[in-house]
Design an enzyme around this catalytic site. Structure first.
Site, mmCIF file in Angstrom:
data_model
loop_
_atom_site.group_PDB
_atom_site.id
_atom_site.type_symbol
_atom_site.label_atom_id
_atom_site.label_comp_id
_atom_site.label_asym_id
_atom_site.label_seq_id
_atom_site.Cartn_x
_atom_site.Cartn_y
_atom_site.Cartn_z
ATOM 1 N N LYS A 207 -8.569 8.242 -15.451
ATOM 2 C CA LYS A 207 -8.508 9.406 -14.564
ATOM 3 C C LYS A 207 -7.512 10.429 -15.132
ATOM 4 O O LYS A 207 -7.802 11.605 -15.217
ATOM 5 C CB LYS A 207 -8.087 8.935 -13.176
ATOM 6 C CG LYS A 207 -8.122 9.991 -12.121
ATOM 7 C CD LYS A 207 -7.893 9.350 -10.766
ATOM 8 C CE LYS A 207 -7.403 10.359 -9.774
ATOM 9 N NZ LYS A 207 -7.076 9.749 -8.485
ATOM 10 N N GLU A 213 -1.855 2.514 -22.490
ATOM 11 C CA GLU A 213 -2.693 1.401 -22.954
ATOM 12 C C GLU A 213 -4.085 1.891 -23.349
ATOM 13 O O GLU A 213 -4.606 1.556 -24.413
ATOM 14 C CB GLU A 213 -2.850 0.348 -21.841
ATOM 15 C CG GLU A 213 -1.589 -0.405 -21.485
ATOM 16 C CD GLU A 213 -0.806 0.256 -20.361
ATOM 17 O OE1 GLU A 213 -0.908 1.494 -20.181
ATOM 18 O OE2 GLU A 213 -0.073 -0.467 -19.670
ATOM 19 N N GLY A 267 -7.719 5.592 -8.271
ATOM 20 C CA GLY A 267 -8.153 4.756 -9.384
ATOM 21 C C GLY A 267 -8.709 3.409 -8.942
ATOM 22 O O GLY A 267 -9.772 2.982 -9.384
ATOM 23 N N GLU A 353 -1.429 -3.131 -4.983
ATOM 24 C CA GLU A 353 -0.987 -1.781 -5.388
ATOM 25 C C GLU A 353 -1.031 -0.847 -4.174
ATOM 26 O O GLU A 353 -0.291 0.125 -4.105
ATOM 27 C CB GLU A 353 -1.871 -1.245 -6.530
ATOM 28 C CG GLU A 353 -1.240 -0.079 -7.278
ATOM 29 C CD GLU A 353 -1.934 0.249 -8.598
ATOM 30 O OE1 GLU A 353 -1.529 -0.274 -9.649
ATOM 31 O OE2 GLU A 353 -2.897 1.036 -8.574
#
Ligand SMILES: O=P(O)(O)OC[C@H]1O[C@](O)(CO)[C@@H](O)[C@@H]1O
Length: 543
Positions: A207, A213, A267, A353
């Protein structure tokens, strides 16, 4: 209108629940069954082919009613409305939360701007793209059709698509799908080992298009391609899914090959968007739409059903009951299908999260427990791994058992054994095994009284361990969509009750920031920017 801002522990319902807990926590699930002859009718909901039984819980009707009152008192209904109507309920980032708009036919607007066309246009582009890759029209640099699709992303840009791709393995077409997420070079190396650059297509999903990473992995894969082809021809092998077109362009992906993401889709809730392109490549676009359709059915159920009959709401309330009153620290997810092997890791991000927050919507530290620890593995493997602790350990671990009436493959005998275990485990967890029964069994085995006395305590099962039973007819794209949307809404409801913001993730930032400093320090002679312990460890690594 922002979400209401109510400390749940200050509500009347919480007070009531505290009293009920004090009066009833010594009552076992079996006693609740004795007290209420209609418990199996009262504590179950059927929606479409989803059969949800929550009768095996440490919960009386009175406690259940008070939990529903709690949901009412924290204004859950208006929170649901606020979410669906595009209000910026992700307040710390000033964004609406509208992953549900990706799967609805209803008109959805943000500040009077309709989103439907954006969503539909993207779906058309996705469908055309998938069709071309599937039927071989999309060719690699040497003119060969694509055989392998590699999703490069991490977190929400990996876990959701990967979980669904794996879950729908039965429905796969001829394309092979791979996922590279970890910055660990061994992950990329192992994946590339078996791939042919001529026939491999990469979908870079990010996004932000700034995630360390993902960009590191994507660059390594790009170099791998460049050993075999030219910069210009790389367009045949890279597409991106991102909200950051500029960065994706800078990476070398042309705008024609970029599918959009929007800031109103978080996300970890993005698998329904173009972030799910790898899913659509793996199974085809129609099954992808069925997945969306299943989720949309759950959305409707969630929006319109009474709170007391609303599956995600009930799941959320049970979670609050165990987390905040019984002090359970974790909850287990046990799908009885190997296809859902990645469900628990996916839910770990979705749930932890989202609700792993200690600051309430007033910006004040909470003085009660929030997000639970989510973990799990498919049954029956889980039975031979950690069920010992669930049956006889000292921790209370409420568990969701997810099963299917019909198998996908031909081995009905296997499925019967699988499902026999499914039912037997929830039965065992609830009923346990009493001392008297153990003693009887040992006597029948011919043990003497001293041996019986010694062995009995180890063989007793206290039982009274709560489970929810969730059964679908069959694992299909549609039922999977319903299942995942059900958990998404559960997470939302819990965030509303705990008075926290579920849709930001500031807690992942500090580590990212410090990793950049450490990386810089790897090149310095003397480490100075860290605490003593970390400096010494970095020094050890360098030397
Ligand atoms: O899609 P992006 O921007 O690369 O982010 C990947 C992931 O990183 C996070 O921001 C933090 O882990 C997640 O929320 C997100 O899913």
């Amino acid at each position: 209108m922002p979400l209401s801002n109510i400390n749940p522990t200050q509500t009347k319902a919480w007070q009531k629940l505290t009293e009920i807990y004090q009066a009833e926590n010594q009552q076992s699930i079996l006693q609740h069954f004795q007290n209420d002859k209609h418990r199996t009718d009262n504590f179950y909901v059927q929606f479409e082919d989803l059969h949800f039984d929550f009768s095996k819980n440490r919960l009386s009707q009175k406690a259940f009613d008070a939990l529903v009152e709690l949901a009412d008192e924290v204004n859950l209904k208006s929170a649901i409305k606020a979410q669906y109507s595009g209000e910026p309920i992700n307040q710390t980032e000033n964004r609406p939360v509208l992953h549900t708009a990706l799967r609805t036919k209803d008109e959805v607007k943000i500040d009077e701007e309709p989103l439907n066309k954006l969503v539909e246009d993207t779906k058309v582009r996705m469908s055309e793209f998938v069709q071309k890759v599937e039927n071989g029209q999309w060719k690699g640099f040497s003119g060969k059709p694509i055989t392998d699709v590699v999703n490069i992303g991490i977190g929400g840009s990996d876990l959701g698509p990967q979980m669904i791709v794996e879950a729908l393995s039965f429905y796969h077409n001829h394309l092979k799908t791979h996922f590279i997420s970890n910055v660990d070079g061994d992950h990329v190396a192992e994946t590339l080992k078996n791939l042919n650059p001529e026939t491999t297509l990469c979908i870079v999903v990010s996004k932000s298009f700034t995630t360390q990473e993902t960009l590191t992995n994507a660059s390594t894969v790009r170099s791998w391609f460049l050993k075999h082809t030219t910069k210009n021809q790389i367009q045949h092998h890279f597409v991106a899914v991102s909200a950051n077109i500029v960065k994706a362009n800078e990476f070398g992906i042309s705008s024609d090959n970029i599918f959009p993401m929007w800031d109103w889709v978080g996300g970890r809730f993005s698998l329904w968007s173009a972030a799910g392109l790898s899913i659509a490549c793996a199974v085809g676009f129609k099954p992808f739409e069925e997945l969306l359709h299943g989720a949309q059915q759950m959305d409707e159920h969630f929006q319109s059903e009474d709170l007391s009959n609303n599956i995600p709401v009930i799941l959320a309330l049970l979670g609050v009951w165990y987390n905040n009153f019984y002090n359970a620290e974790s909850e287990a997810i046990i799908p009885y299908t190997q296809y859902l092997e990645k469900l628990a890791p996916y839910l770990q991000q979705a749930s932890m999260e989202s609700n792993g927050k200690g600051i309430d919507r007033n910006g004040q530290p909470v003085d009660y427990q929030t997000g639970t620890i989510v973990w799990g593995e498919p049954g029956t493997n889980a039975q031979h791994a950690f069920f010992q602790l669930m049956h006889q350990g000292t921790k209370l671990i409420p568990a969701d058992f997810i099963g299917f009436k019909k198998p996908l493959n031909q081995y009905q005998d296997h499925h019967d054994i699988l499902m026999a275990n499914f039912f037997a485990q929830t039965e065992a967890l609830m009923n346990g095994k009493s001392e008297a029964v153990v003693k009887d069994e040992l006597k029948n085995q011919g043990l003497n009284s001293e041996q019986i006395q010694t062995l009995t305590p180890f063989k007793v099962f206290s039982g009274n361990r709560p489970t929810n039973t969730i059964i679908f007819d069959k694992l299909t794209p549609k039922s999977l969509g319903m299942l995942i949307a059900m958990y998404e809404h559960k997470i939302f409801v819990q965030g509303v009750i705990w008075n926290i913001f579920s849709y930001d993730q500031w807690g992942v930032e500090l580590g990212k920031q410090l990793a950049k400093n450490v990386l810089k320090d790897f090149k310095e002679k003397e480490i100075i920017t860290h605490d003593l312990s970390t400096s010494k460890l970095i020094d050890y690594y360098k030397n």
